[in-house]
Design an enzyme around this catalytic site. Sequence first.
Site: not given
Ligand code: ARG
Length: 699
Positions: A171, A267
Amino acid sequence: MTTGTNTLRYLMCPPTHYEVDYIINPWMEGNVHRSSRERAVEQWEALRQILGSIADVGLVEAQMGVPDLVFTANAGLVLGQNVVLSRFFHPERQAEEPYFRAWFESQGYTVYDLPSKLTFEGAGDALFDREGRWLWAGYGFRSALESHPFLAKYFDIEVLSLRLIDSRFYHLDTCFCPLAEGYLLYYPAAFNDISNRLIEARVSPDKRITIGEPDAVYFACNAVNVERTVIVNRVTAELRSRLEGCGFSVRETPLDEFLKAGGAAKCLTLRLTEPVRNLEMPPVQVATRLVELRGHLLDSGMMTEVMDLVLKNGASFQIQDFTVGTRRQDASVARLLVTGTTAEGLEGVLTELIDRGAVLPEDATADAELQTVSQFGVAPQEFFVTNIYPTEVRIGGRWVRVDNQRMDGAIVVDPVHLSARCALLRDVQVGEQVVCGVEGIRTLHQKKHQEREEFTFMGSGVSSERRVELVVEQVAWQLRRTRERGGKTIVVAGPVVIHTGGGGHLATLIREGYIKALLGGNAIAVHDLEQAFHGTSLGVDLQRGVSVQGGHRHHLKTINLIRACGGIAQAVEQGLLRSGIFYECVRKEIPFALAGSIRDDGPLPETQMDLLKAQTEYAELIEGAEMILMLSSMLHSIGVGNMTPAGVKMVCVDINPAVVTKLADRGSVESVGVVTDVGLFLSLLVRQLHHLEGDSSAA
Ligand code: ARG
C-alpha cells in the site's frame, strides 16, 4: 465542497476481533494466529489516546469475521462530505465493504462507487498532499491504475500515480507519508524509476526525507502526521534526529501486534478532514486508450511483447477481449485498454504500439494532428517518429499512404494534394505540416501468411554454422530469381570481404549481373584496389597469407595512384586497373557510393566526405531494392537499415554474432543473420550459383 467543521477528525475501529487469520501480504506469513489480542488492544488504546489528545476520533464498530476492519485507512478515500468507497483486491477483505459503507451513509457522506472490476483500497493507497495541492495515488499491488482517473474526476484534483514494486510495501501508506509544510517522508526503493522521478519533480530536495530499509521495515512511513507531530511505531535514532531537524516532534508508540498483519499507525486511522486548496481544475493526468491488435499474436510472440512494452513504460493494461484464431492461418484479435500515468506517457507507449501494428479503434473518425514547422530543419516537438513499416495517416477523413517510408523521420503532409511522405528532420521546411501525436496513424505491420512462406529461412533470425549452407542455397535461389525478373539486389560491404578472400567472389557476382549497386566506405575500395595492384590487402599477401616486406606501404601507394589518375573509373580507362570489385563495377556500370569517415586514409576521390551527401547517395541507390546483402560492415549496414522500409529482404553476414543480431533484429521477418566468415560465405554462394546455372543449362 466544505468540511462543515474545522475540527480535525479521524476514524478508527477497535481491535475487538483483530486476528491474523489469512495471508494476503508478506508480513502475515508465519503470523497466522500468532498475535496477542490483549497486547493489540493495549497498543491500539495507546494510539487512540495520543490521537485523541489532538483530534476527534470517531469509531466504526468491530465485526466478527473481518479482522482487518481495524485498518480503517482502507475504508475509502474521504474529501469533505464525499467518499470513494474501497473495492478490495482480496476476497478476504471485500467482506468489509458493507460495514464501511453503512458507517459513511449513517454519517451523511455521499458515497461514490468505482466501476466494478476496478480495485481501490482507499486512503491506504491515496494520500493527499498536506497542502491540498494534489493526490498521490499508488498502484501495482492492490489498487488499479485505472481507478485513478475516477479519483481525479470525483474529487476534482490532480492525481499523481506512483508504482509500487516491493510486495512488502503493497500500500502507498506503508512507504510514503506526506508531512506538513510540503515535507515528504518516503522509502524510494519501494517505487520504480519513473515514480521516483515524478516524486523528485514535485518535491524539492530540501523537503524530501528519504529513509532506508531499517526504518522502512518498522513502518516508519506509516505515520500519522498532525501539524508538527509525527506519530509512529518506531524510528531509528538517525531518522528521529532528521525529522527533528526539520521541525517535527516524533511520538513513538509500539504497534508490533499490528505489524504482524502488515499495518501500523497510519493504517489504523482514517483522516476524515482533509485540507483542500481551491485550485483551478488541473488536467487529469492519467489517460486511457483502447488499442486493437490483429494477427498471429500468439505464435509471433506479439502479445507478450506488447504486454512487456506497456509495463516497461510504467503504463498498465486491461484485456477487454481476446479472440484467438483456432486454425493456424487464422488471425487473433485483442483489444486492450492501455492506461498511462500521464497523457504524455501514454502517448509514448501508444507510439511504440503503433510501430508494432496496433490501431486505436476510436480512430475511425479522427484525423492525424498536423502542426506547422516554424524553424527550418526542426520538427514540432510532438512529431510522430516514423518506423520501417508501411504507414498511413488520416487526412480529411481519408487514409493516405506515406511515401518514402523509413525509420527515424517525421511525416510531412500536403493536405491540399492529400499526400504524405517521410522526411528527415534536417530537411523539414518552414510552413510544412508535420504529423504529431498518435491520432489518425496506422502501420501495416503484419505479414500476410504467404509472404512468410516465401523466404522461409528468414523468419528464424540468426543461423548457426550448420545452417550456413541452407541459407546460401536460398540466397542463391533468390539472387537468380531477382536477376531474371530484372529486380534489384544491392550489396553493402566492408573491407573484411577482401581480407577474407571474398573479393574475387564479389567481383564475380557483379560481373555476372547479380548486383545492381554497391555501398561501402573508403576502406573496401582501397583494399580491393590494393589487391588488384599488389596482390595484398593492408600489406598481407592474400594468396599465401603472409605479410609482404614493406607491404603496409601498398595501401598508401594505391590511394596515391588512384588520386593521380583522378579516380577509379579513370584508372580503368587508363588500363591501370584490370581486376577486382571496383573494376567490375566500372565495366558493368554498376553505381557505387563510398561514405567517408574520420579514420579514412586518402581519401579516394570517390569517397564522399560530406556525410549528409553520402546519406543521400546511399538512399538513392537503396531505392527499389528487393534484397540487400550486408557483408561484414556494421556501420554502413546499420546506416542502410535505417533508410530501408520493411519488406526488403536483408541478409547480414558477419563473424561476430553480436553484429549479426543487431542487424537482423529489425523485428521484421525478412531479415536473416548468418554468423560465418564472409569470404567463405561468398565462395559458397558463387559455387551454388554456378551449380544452379549448370543445372539450368543442362536442362
Ligand atoms: N492485512 C491488511 C492487508 O493486507 C493490512 C492493511 C494495512 N493497511 C494499510 N493501509 N496499509 O490488507
